[in-house]
Design an enzyme around this catalytic site. Structure first.
Site, PDB file in Angstrom:
ATOM      1  N   GLU A 124     -18.412  -6.062  -2.507  1.00 34.27           N
ATOM      2  CA  GLU A 124     -17.044  -6.572  -2.378  1.00 34.27           C
ATOM      3  C   GLU A 124     -16.908  -7.970  -2.958  1.00 34.27           C
ATOM      4  O   GLU A 124     -15.868  -8.330  -3.483  1.00 34.27           O
ATOM      5  CB  GLU A 124     -16.605  -6.577  -0.913  1.00 34.27           C
TER       6      GLU A 124
ATOM      7  N   GLU B 104       0.826  -1.215   0.000  1.00 29.10           N
ATOM      8  CA  GLU B 104       0.000   0.000   0.000  1.00 29.10           C
ATOM      9  C   GLU B 104       0.856   1.258   0.000  1.00 29.10           C
ATOM     10  O   GLU B 104       0.536   2.245  -0.673  1.00 29.10           O
ATOM     11  CB  GLU B 104      -0.943   0.004   1.209  1.00 29.10           C
TER      12      GLU B 104
ATOM     13  N   THR C 223      -1.369   1.114 -10.794  1.00 33.67           N
ATOM     14  CA  THR C 223      -2.574   0.498 -10.253  1.00 33.67           C
ATOM     15  C   THR C 223      -3.349   1.459  -9.361  1.00 33.67           C
ATOM     16  O   THR C 223      -4.536   1.260  -9.111  1.00 33.67           O
ATOM     17  CB  THR C 223      -2.236  -0.800  -9.486  1.00 33.67           C
TER      18      THR C 223
ATOM     19  N   GLU D 121     -12.342   0.385  -9.511  1.00 33.67           N
ATOM     20  CA  GLU D 121     -11.937  -0.487 -10.613  1.00 33.67           C
ATOM     21  C   GLU D 121     -12.984  -0.558 -11.728  1.00 33.67           C
ATOM     22  O   GLU D 121     -12.634  -0.649 -12.915  1.00 33.67           O
ATOM     23  CB  GLU D 121     -11.626  -1.896 -10.084  1.00 33.67           C
TER      24      GLU D 121
ATOM     25  N   ASP E 236      -4.359  -9.737  -8.563  1.00 37.37           N
ATOM     26  CA  ASP E 236      -4.770  -8.786  -9.599  1.00 37.37           C
ATOM     27  C   ASP E 236      -3.648  -7.950 -10.202  1.00 37.37           C
ATOM     28  O   ASP E 236      -3.324  -8.065 -11.383  1.00 37.37           O
ATOM     29  CB  ASP E 236      -5.893  -7.887  -9.073  1.00 37.37           C
TER      30      ASP E 236
END
Length: 822
Positions: free
Chosen positions: A369, A128, A473, A387, A275
């Protein structure tokens, strides 16, 4: 097909001719209005953060104050993104430039330079911190440098953001000090990993995305500073992941041991845990010009399309046995994948999956989710993830189909209607009830508004040429010119004999051009979407007939028969239990519709058994007075801890509620919990973390209770709790109850001093192995009258009161997919 079907066919053809070729056109004025609306929404969110939260990391939009780590109750792993470095401000820097808010950008850069410190004694997520903070600093530096070169702004700027980025890069590097080269998942910004003061370094594993999503930011940092250590370190981690793939099929797992490289979780998909690993392989090739990354991406992509993609679904498989899907639900993070497919030029599956996601959002207002393969809610949260908006933007850019503008408009409307609050935008705790959560993650500002603004803005109106940049991302902008600042490493090579396909596809060595492939052809995406427009409503199943006809299958099974009749088709029962399909005018001819149609007919006549092979549902049975075993609640199992199906008499114990109820931090009532079965609420951290905390203070078992108010087993898809990696240390029994069943236990605990339960296999506790006399069945149903005390048959149509004995068969038990998230 017989003559009876011709009129239906003509009607269908006429309907198709009357439909527009693509989405309804959107005028320039409406696009500008939506663009301005996005800017107003951004101002509301960013202004609320600056007014109520800065310099805190995040805004708490319901409380109208900042979230400071250590001052607010711990949320477990979620808080690892917070490092006391004004996270939201840094993450938003380049969004300010894209939205042409240049005054605000210059002010924000000054604040970061003057106020942000990185030498904080705090443990943060390496992943993160890399994508949000390092990426934010680099994106901010690139924008500041661009504006300075233009000669109108930031003439005072002397690469201060780049210096901060370099400082942060060196603070992240100790995480890679492992025998394998894979990084620890956490690092202390001041003390590193293995220092006595670091409070980290004991972790054994990390997720694939966590280790494989470093190369863009680290390589950009290396090429901007001319210090190669960052790019080399990130590349080594990618080399390990590539080497550890399943070489027979080129799939990777979800969690890997950082010391020996063994796979800890072997489920393989394109969502949570994996991902952005795939995303960064493709984008590393685009940004850095290194063929190695493209070779690896193409190998993985072929495997994904062969095993994981079941258009329009993307379902996880076992990396060593990929021919069978291992779960029937999908998580929302896979919504990025259609956008990645656009970059590769594979538009057809991108359009199919995006359309499926859009249908889910229309049913639930937002993308939950997680959701099941029949599009029911699996995890009800929606933390304002971007996304889906990201893929919408890329599909519009590739096709110029105005349909995607209308999809973007629906996102804007949902955010304003269902997430907007007085002090910003609040995450949705439950998409079914609309209940909010006091949370506005930094990625909402970094990504959501960037993609929505770009969707509705003409390229000529942007302050930069967006095609000169690649999106990380976290949607930070890195210039493609970085590919020329350093040659590729000569030893960074992937050989074809390692398992890559020798035949190269049309897009293997070039970035596809949407203008060349799809010139002024809005019918292309429409024809693909049209085959997926009849996705099922909630509570229905979908069966696919020959030629792609999809029929909603309701409980009565009547509607499909009527549809077939109108199509001129008749079902003819056979003596052996089989069925033939024939045209209306040729009733005794077998319709040559193939094996797939026969499967459809079999499911239509005889619904498939829903009893999962080899898996028995669990139960919580209350055995203390006044219940005496007559209250039995269906429970979901866990993939870790004691296997209750092997315990002949179950596990018995008295109940106690954990303090804190979520059990994510130190247990306050340790003496009460010792030797008892603890009740803990879902949420805040992983199930495994709660289990470890309670096992550590002597709990003999744990009952987890859902935090989604109103959820109950008869309405919900049961699921199986999964761990967070290596969970061999957890040995106590663990079960899961939905909210309503959990409230039954809590009410019992409130009314009675001692509540004793047995955790075990449901069929055993219900006495399925015994023959009961009518008298004993009657006695079992005479339950004591306590308010809300009811004997629930989880998964059955209604609570058992007078209707049926407790030993009645449970015909509606569903296969149990695994749930890891909190």
């Amino acid at each position: 097909m017989g003559g009876g079907g011709s009129s239906g066919g003509r009607a269908l053809l006429l309907l198709l001719l009357l439909l527009p070729a693509g989405g309804a056109a959107m005028g320039a004025a409406e696009k500008r209005q939506l663009r301005d609306q996005v800017v107003e929404m951004f101002d509301h969110a960013y202004g609320s953060y600056m007014k109520y939260a800065y310099p805190a990391d995040e805004l708490m939009p319901l409380s109208c104050r900042g979230r400071v780590r250590g001052l607010e109750p711990s949320r477990g792993d979620i808080d690892d993104a917070l490092g006391k470095f004004s996270l939201t401000l840094i993450d938003t820097l380049d969004t300010l430039v894209v939205l042409n808010k240049l005054d605000e950008f210059e002010d924000a850069v000054r604040k970061v330079v003057l106020d942000v410190r990185l030498d904080n004694d705090v443990v943060v997520s390496v992943f993160e911190t890399n994508i949000r903070v390092l990426g934010g600093l680099l994106g901010g530096h690139i924008m500041a440098d661009m504006l300075k070169v233009q000669g109108e702004r930031l003439q005072w700027y002397k690469d201060e953001l780049l210096h901060l980025a370099r400082d942060l890069g060196y603070r992240l590097l100790p995480a890679f000090n492992t025998t394998s080269g894979l990084p620890y998942p956490r690092v202390n910004l001041r003390y590193g990993v293995l220092s006595p003061n670091s409070r980290t370094g004991t972790e054994l594993d990390t997720c694939t995305a966590c280790a494989g999503t470093m190369i863009l930011e680290f390589a950009a940092l290396s090429r901007l500073t001319q210090e190669t250590v960052f790019e080399d370190t990130a590349r080594r981690a990618l080399d390990v992941l590539w080497e550890k793939r399943q070489k027979g099929n080129n799939l990777v797992g979800t969690v890997i041991n950082i010391h020996n490289g063994d796979w800890v979780r072997r489920d393989s998909g394109v969502g949570a845990g994996i991902d952005s690993y795939y995303e960064y392989l493709m984008k590393a090739y685009i940004l850095l010009g290194d063929d190695t990354y493209l070779d690896r991406f193409n190998a993985h992509y072929v495997a994904i399309m062969k095993y994981i993609s079941q258009p329009p679904l993307l379902l996880n498989v076992h990396m060593h046995n990929p021919t069978v899907s291992i779960r029937s639900w999908m998580d929302s993070l896979l919504a990025f994948f259609p956008g990645l497919q656009v970059l590769r030029g594979d538009l057809k599956p991108a359009i199919e999956t995006h359309e499926m996601l859009y249908q889910v959002t229309k049913q639930h207002k937002f993308l939950p989710e997680a959701f099941t393969s029949d599009f029911a809610v699996y995890w009800a949260q929606h933390p304002l993830r971007p996304e889906f908006a990201e893929s919408t933007y890329f599909l519009y850019k590739a096709t110029r189909d105005p349909y995607y503008l209308h999809v973007g408009k629906s996102i804007v409307e949902s955010l304003n209607r269902h997430a907007r609050v007085e002090c910003g935008f609040a995450a949705v705790q439950d998409v079914r009830t609309g209940r909010h959560e006091d949370r506005m993650d930094s990625f909402f500002l970094a990504e959501m508004f960037k993609y929505l603004y770009l969707l509705f803005t003409e390229k000529r109106d942007l302050p930069l040429d967006i095609d000169d940049y690649i999106f990380t991302t976290e949607a930070h902008l890195l210039p493609l010119s970085l590919s020329t600042t350093r040659p590729s490493c000569p030893r960074n090579a992937t050989m074809l004999h390692e398992g890559l396909a020798e035949e190269e596809e049309i897009f293997t060595r070039s970035c596809p051009s949407a203008q060349t492939l799809f010139p002024n052809n809005p019918t292309f995406p429409y024809t693909i979407r049209d085959s997926h427009k009849h996705l099922p409503s909630l509570g229905t199943e979908r069966l696919t007939l020959f030629s792609g006809i999809e029929l909603p299958l309701h409980d009565t099974r009547a509607e499909p028969l009527e549809i077939l009749k109108h199509l001129g088709l008749t079902l003819i029962p056979l003596g052996d239990g089989g069925v033939h399909m024939a045209g209306a005018q040729h009733r005794h001819e077998v319709s040559p519709v193939g094996v797939f149609t026969l499967k459809f007919i079999a499911e239509l006549v005889s619904p498939p058994s829903k009893e999962p092979p080899g898996l028995s549902p669990l139960a919580v049975q209350v055995i203390s007075p006044p219940f005496l075993g007559r209250m039995v609640l269906t429970a979901g199992p866990a993939q870790f801890g004691m296997d209750l199906t092997k315990e002949e008499h179950g596990v018995k114990g008295s109940l106690v509620q954990s303090e804190p109820y979520q059990a994510c931090s130190t247990i306050a009532n340790q003496e009460e919990v010792q030797g008892k079965i603890a009740l803990a609420q879902r949420g805040g951290c992983m199930f495994a973390a709660k289990a470890r905390n309670l096992q550590g203070v002597g709990a003999s078992g744990v009952i987890f209770i859902d935090d989604a108010e109103g959820s109950r087993s008869e309405d919900m898809v049961p699921f199986q709790m999964a761990g967070d990696g290596s969970t061999d240390d957890i040995v106590i029994p663990l079960v899961f109850l939905f909210w309503k069943e959990g409230q039954t236990l809590l009410d019992a605990l409130a009314h009675h001093r001692n509540v004793e339960v047995v955790l075990g296999a449901k069929l055993f506790l219900l006495g399925k192995d015994k023959e009961e006399s009518p008298a004993s069945q009657k006695d079992a149903l005479e339950l004591p009258h306590v308010e809300q005390e009811r004997c629930y048959r989880g998964g059955w149509d209604q609570a058992v009161m007078e209707e049926a004995p407790l030993s009645a068969p449970d015909d509606s038990w569903q296969p149990v997919p695994a749930t890891q998230e909190h």
